[in-house]
Design an enzyme around this catalytic site. Structure first.
Site, PDB file in Angstrom:
ATOM      1  N   GLY A  12       6.198  -7.819   3.900  1.00 45.36           N
ATOM      2  CA  GLY A  12       5.521  -6.870   3.158  1.00 45.36           C
ATOM      3  C   GLY A  12       5.709  -6.359   1.910  1.00 45.36           C
ATOM      4  N   GLY A  79       9.132  -1.943  11.518  1.00 43.22           N
ATOM      5  CA  GLY A  79       8.987  -0.970  11.206  1.00 43.22           C
ATOM      6  C   GLY A  79       7.219  -0.877  11.236  1.00 43.22           C
ATOM      7  N   HIS A 140      -1.591  11.728   7.228  1.00 42.98           N
ATOM      8  CA  HIS A 140      -0.943  10.935   6.395  1.00 42.98           C
ATOM      9  C   HIS A 140      -2.068  10.755   5.442  1.00 42.98           C
ATOM     10  CE1 HIS A 140       1.649   9.862   9.918  1.00 42.98           C
ATOM     11  NE2 HIS A 140       2.419   9.350   9.140  1.00 42.98           N
ATOM     12  N   LYS A 144      -3.529   4.815   4.989  1.00 46.31           N
ATOM     13  CA  LYS A 144      -2.655   4.530   6.502  1.00 46.31           C
ATOM     14  C   LYS A 144      -3.774   3.685   7.162  1.00 46.31           C
ATOM     15  CE  LYS A 144       0.039   5.862   9.912  1.00 46.31           C
ATOM     16  NZ  LYS A 144       1.053   4.703   9.713  1.00 46.31           N
TER      17      LYS A 144
HETATM   18  N1  LIG Z   1       8.388   2.822  10.978  1.00 50.86           N
HETATM   19  C1  LIG Z   1       8.612   3.620  10.016  1.00 50.86           C
HETATM   20  O1  LIG Z   1       9.631   4.517   9.884  1.00 50.86           O
HETATM   21  C2  LIG Z   1       7.296   3.207   9.192  1.00 50.86           C
HETATM   22  C3  LIG Z   1       7.358   4.314   8.265  1.00 50.86           C
HETATM   23  C4  LIG Z   1       6.507   4.104   7.128  1.00 50.86           C
HETATM   24  C5  LIG Z   1       5.295   2.956   7.031  1.00 50.86           C
HETATM   25  N2  LIG Z   1       5.478   2.219   8.559  1.00 50.86           N
HETATM   26  C6  LIG Z   1       4.503   1.187   8.631  1.00 50.86           C
HETATM   27  O2  LIG Z   1       4.814   0.245   7.707  1.00 50.86           O
HETATM   28  C7  LIG Z   1       3.618  -0.660   7.777  1.00 50.86           C
HETATM   29  C8  LIG Z   1       3.543  -0.692   6.025  1.00 50.86           C
HETATM   30  O3  LIG Z   1       3.434   0.697   5.267  1.00 50.86           O
HETATM   31  P1  LIG Z   1       3.081   0.580   3.827  1.00 50.86           P
HETATM   32  O4  LIG Z   1       3.059   2.019   3.655  1.00 50.86           O
HETATM   33  O5  LIG Z   1       3.967  -0.197   2.937  1.00 50.86           O
HETATM   34  O6  LIG Z   1       1.512  -0.115   3.540  1.00 50.86           O
HETATM   35  P2  LIG Z   1       0.918  -0.843   2.431  1.00 50.86           P
HETATM   36  O7  LIG Z   1      -0.418  -0.622   2.844  1.00 50.86           O
HETATM   37  O8  LIG Z   1       1.465  -0.464   1.071  1.00 50.86           O
HETATM   38  O9  LIG Z   1       1.417  -2.239   2.458  1.00 50.86           O
HETATM   39  C9  LIG Z   1       0.932  -3.206   3.736  1.00 50.86           C
HETATM   40  C10 LIG Z   1       1.398  -4.344   3.669  1.00 50.86           C
HETATM   41  O10 LIG Z   1       0.838  -5.266   4.587  1.00 50.86           O
HETATM   42  C11 LIG Z   1       0.001  -6.333   4.037  1.00 50.86           C
HETATM   43  N3  LIG Z   1      -1.222  -6.453   4.565  1.00 50.86           N
HETATM   44  C12 LIG Z   1      -2.453  -5.820   4.710  1.00 50.86           C
HETATM   45  N4  LIG Z   1      -3.376  -6.278   5.449  1.00 50.86           N
HETATM   46  C13 LIG Z   1      -2.919  -7.395   6.062  1.00 50.86           C
HETATM   47  C14 LIG Z   1      -3.453  -8.436   6.802  1.00 50.86           C
HETATM   48  N5  LIG Z   1      -4.496  -8.191   7.182  1.00 50.86           N
HETATM   49  N6  LIG Z   1      -2.549  -9.259   7.252  1.00 50.86           N
HETATM   50  C15 LIG Z   1      -1.239  -9.445   6.683  1.00 50.86           C
HETATM   51  N7  LIG Z   1      -0.762  -8.784   6.092  1.00 50.86           N
HETATM   52  C16 LIG Z   1      -1.610  -7.635   5.451  1.00 50.86           C
HETATM   53  C17 LIG Z   1      -0.189  -5.943   2.730  1.00 50.86           C
HETATM   54  O11 LIG Z   1      -0.513  -7.120   1.681  1.00 50.86           O
HETATM   55  C18 LIG Z   1       1.170  -5.276   2.169  1.00 50.86           C
HETATM   56  O12 LIG Z   1       2.005  -6.113   2.176  1.00 50.86           O
HETATM   57  C19 LIG Z   1       2.619   0.202   8.130  1.00 50.86           C
HETATM   58  O13 LIG Z   1       2.186  -0.411   9.533  1.00 50.86           O
HETATM   59  C20 LIG Z   1       2.941   1.608   8.394  1.00 50.86           C
HETATM   60  O14 LIG Z   1       2.645   2.244   9.403  1.00 50.86           O
HETATM   61  C21 LIG Z   1       6.459   2.653   9.531  1.00 50.86           C
END
Ligand SMILES: NC(=O)c1ccc[n+]([C@@H]2O[C@H](COP(=O)([O-])OP(=O)(O)OC[C@H]3O[C@@H](n4cnc5c(N)ncnc54)[C@H](O)[C@@H]3O)[C@@H](O)[C@H]2O)c1
Length: 216
Positions: A12, A79, A140, A144
């Site tokens: 990611g 995550g 959020h 998101k």
């Molecule tokens: N567990 C935790 O503590 C925690 C905390 C924050 C965020 N998150 C989760 O982490 C994930 C990423 O969050 P973020 O803030 O970096 O989001 P973001 O939108 O900045 O990044 C999303 C990533 O997924 C990729 N992506 C988007 N659509 C896609 C698809 N159709 N197929 C494949 N890849 C795709 C994007 O290119 C990017 O690399 C989310 O699922 C969010 O809910 C979890």
């Protein structure tokens, strides 16, 4: 660990992926850190020592495939949230070949909040005189993708509430707010958590990754 060469793959290249990379670079545990962007789908030849996935739920198929081709036994920290039934099946397959740790929220505060929710559930059960209404709210940023949040879903499963009842608000650039309301007649208790930075999730995920690497 302990002097061994350690190669971390972060899945990611979004907000979280980049923050995790920054935090991991400050950590002496990793010798090589690379981000794999699922939309580019360019997986390295080299076998990772650990994978941290904060991307999109659909990326799990490629993560599984990479781990399978490399012979498995790669610790995977997940995550990413918003998984559907197909993704859940892939995660089950992945768990057969790799150690997997998955949390909807890697912050210490939400770990505490989940414990407080468990305690609240017990207290409500013990309560003889009053009945308490439980409500969950989450806020959020507007970018998101999933709703309600994975963290709110975890709180629902602890408190025995349906996800459909979660009030999910999307506004501004809010990193993440979760609130449990317990309401009885003429009074309301609130248990709330507010994230002031995304770093708390990154550091929590790195801590788990390091623990898993040491058990390899
Ligand atoms: N567990 C935790 O503590 C925690 C905390 C924050 C965020 N998150 C989760 O982490 C994930 C990423 O969050 P973020 O803030 O970096 O989001 P973001 O939108 O900045 O990044 C999303 C990533 O997924 C990729 N992506 C988007 N659509 C896609 C698809 N159709 N197929 C494949 N890849 C795709 C994007 O290119 C990017 O690399 C989310 O699922 C969010 O809910 C979890």
């Amino acid at each position: 660990m302990g002097g061994e060469y350690m190669y971390l793959i972060i899945v990611g290249n979004g907000q979280m992926g980049r923050i995790i990379k920054g935090c991991a670079e400050e950590d002496k545990a990793f010798d090589k850190i690379e981000i794999v962007e699922p939309l580019d789908n360019k997986w390295p030849e080299e076998k990772a020592d650990v994978i941290i996935d904060f991307s999109h739920h659909s990326a799990i198929k490629d993560i599984y495939e990479y781990c399978r081709v490399k012979g498995g036994n790669i610790p995977v920290v997940i995550g990413t949230t918003g998984q559907d039934e197909t993704d859940e099946e892939v995660i089950k397959q992945l768990e057969k070949i790799c150690p997997v740790e998955r949390k909807s929220n890697f912050s210490r505060g939400i770990f505490m909040m989940n414990k407080l929710a468990e305690k609240a559930k017990d207290l409500i059960k013990e309560e003889q005189k009053y009945s308490w209404d439980i409500s969950i709210e989450e806020i959020h940023h507007t970018k998101k993708k999933d709703s309600p949040s994975g963290t709110a879903k975890t709180l629902c499963s602890i408190l025995g509430e349906p996800w459909e009842n979660v009030a999910a608000i999307r506004m501004g650039n809010v990193f993440g707010e979760h609130k449990i309301y317990l309401a009885a007649e003429d009074e309301v208790i609130e248990i709330s958590h507010r994230a002031y930075s995304k770093k708390i999730f990154a550091l929590g995920a790195i801590e788990v990754a390091k623990k898993m690497m040491s058990l390899k």
